[in-house]
Design an enzyme around this catalytic site. Sequence first.
Site, PDB file in Angstrom:
ATOM      1  N   THR A  59     -17.551 -27.009   0.688  1.00 24.63           N
ATOM      2  CA  THR A  59     -16.349 -27.247   1.482  1.00 24.63           C
ATOM      3  C   THR A  59     -15.433 -28.282   0.843  1.00 24.63           C
ATOM      4  O   THR A  59     -14.203 -28.170   0.918  1.00 24.63           O
ATOM      5  CB  THR A  59     -16.754 -27.706   2.904  1.00 24.63           C
ATOM      6  N   SER A 105     -22.962 -23.897  -0.584  1.00 17.54           N
ATOM      7  CA  SER A 105     -24.294 -24.420  -0.899  1.00 17.54           C
ATOM      8  C   SER A 105     -25.418 -23.465  -0.509  1.00 17.54           C
ATOM      9  O   SER A 105     -26.525 -23.580  -1.015  1.00 17.54           O
ATOM     10  CB  SER A 105     -24.503 -25.795  -0.276  1.00 17.54           C
ATOM     11  N   ASP A 139     -24.344 -27.562   3.608  1.00 17.52           N
ATOM     12  CA  ASP A 139     -25.412 -26.828   4.301  1.00 17.52           C
ATOM     13  C   ASP A 139     -26.792 -27.037   3.680  1.00 17.52           C
ATOM     14  O   ASP A 139     -27.786 -27.136   4.391  1.00 17.52           O
ATOM     15  CB  ASP A 139     -25.085 -25.331   4.356  1.00 17.52           C
TER      16      ASP A 139
END
Length: 374
Positions: A59, A105, A139
Amino acid sequence: MRFSVAQKLPAFAALALASPITHQPQPAFESHSLFVRQDIQTPINGSLPNVTIFATGGTIASQGSSNTQTVGYQVGLGVQQLVDAVPEILNISNIAGYQISNVDSGSVNQTILLKLAHQINAELAKDDISGVVVTHGTDTLEETAFFLQLAVNSSKPVVVVGAMRPATALSADGPLNLLQAVTLAVSENAKDRGTMITLNDRIGSAFYTTKNNANSLDTFFSTEAGQLGFFINQVPYFYFAPSVPIGATHFDLTNTTSLAQVDILYVHQDVDPALFNASYAAGAEGIVFAGVGAGGISATASEAAEGLFNATGIPIVASRRSVDGFVPSADESFSIAAGFYNPQKARVLLQLALTMGYEYDEIKDLFAQSYPKP
Ligand SMILES: *[C@@H]1O[C@H](CO)[C@@H](O)[C@H](O)[C@H]1NC(C)=O
Ligand SMILES: *[C@@H]1O[C@H](CO)[C@@H](O)[C@H](O)[C@H]1NC(C)=O
Ligand SMILES: *[C@@H]1O[C@H](CO)[C@@H](O)[C@H](O)[C@H]1NC(C)=O
Ligand SMILES: *[C@@H]1O[C@H](CO)[C@@H](O)[C@H](O)[C@H]1NC(C)=O
Ligand SMILES: *[C@@H]1O[C@H](CO)[C@@H](O)[C@H](O)[C@H]1NC(C)=O
Ligand SMILES: *[C@@H]1O[C@H](CO)[C@@H](O)[C@H](O)[C@H]1NC(C)=O
Ligand SMILES: *[C@@H]1O[C@H](CO)[C@@H](O)[C@H](O)[C@H]1NC(C)=O
Ligand SMILES: *[C@@H]1O[C@H](CO)[C@@H](O)[C@H](O)[C@H]1NC(C)=O
């Protein structure tokens, strides 16, 4: 490759101001550009510390189609663009970057992990490098951070950082998180603390910091083991002197080119006992189960797991599906207790132990040494 100012791409601020934003898919990184060390600042200021950023995607490197979009955005910004958004970084350090990958991720895999470990060890071995920063999706950030904790043996700081909001969002958190990560990487006080995770002003150890909320900014912390420190006005303050968690260990992955396959099985009411054998049949060399309570499992699944263990001897580690807690010495003879490790961290530890050829009893000791005996 060096970048001149003219070649620099738009900063996050510029992206956020452009309205309306038309999403331009970024060109995929060509394989030949991977691992080319990029000096972000020219010329180098010899009196500043040197930090290398390893960008993997996530992100922090993502753009949405509007400044209110905070889900469903696209990964694509490169390491140069990350730094361009925070010119303050170049006043505290010289930055070089490696674009290791540019993925969310959930797509980080062992190829990326091993490249990171090899490159970071090589980088930290250089006298003029003060520390490294890894930019990563949130994540699975804790898995990569714990992997690096085990695979990097250096007193210099390794800081793993991400963002919860894409670069184009109102109040994007990536730029400040990145500034804090680089600040940490050059901080004398950050030495000898292993791999750290920093987001949202908090500094945590890779050992027990976990992602607690799928959406909110305030997501990375460890409830029981606590935090290492906190940023106040961009200065890192630590609660404790440098120390390492009990049982901390390092693996030398210099010659490692692939990692052992370890699966995580999630236990629940009516869990299918066939999952254990199915996992083994699919190639698992070890299994971690996220047990109910402190590593619990139904009688039928327990019998199936024991049957698999009796037949194959593969290590089966009992962790917990609760966010926090401790799995004490396993009652069942077929399982190894994960102690304080959550399933994803237990998996990383088991994976590295198997990769390094540890015998069953050594693996048992490895987990047992992570918590103090009475
Ligand atoms: C280099 O960094 C030092 C320390 O921050 C600073 O005092 C100096 O002005 C910088 N030099 C240049 C040319 O930017
Ligand atoms: C940063 O790198 C430059 C170039 O290698 C070097 O001259 C300088 O001493 C380094 N800074 C530190 C603090 O090590
Ligand atoms: C970098 O430091 C110089 C000298 O102190 C200052 O003029 C400049 O505004 C700083 N740049 C940023 C982006 O903080
Ligand atoms: C891991 O992901 C990278 C980038 O997407 C890919 O090139 C590589 O083949 C993957 N490795 C494995 C083992 O799947
Ligand atoms: C880690 O580094 C320390 C100090 O340099 C050394 O004693 C130890 O053997 C290293 N461990 C591994 C696994 O390389
Ligand atoms: C890695 O391989 C080299 C060359 O074969 C060898 O000298 C070295 O001891 C190996 N290191 C480890 C940690 O296995
Ligand atoms: C699981 O597989 C082992 C052999 O690999 C076998 O002995 C055992 O009966 C199987 N268990 C179940 C529940 O199918
Ligand atoms: C596994 O082996 C133990 C020890 O030999 C035995 O007591 C147990 O009944 C076996 N369990 C299964 C499910 O085969």
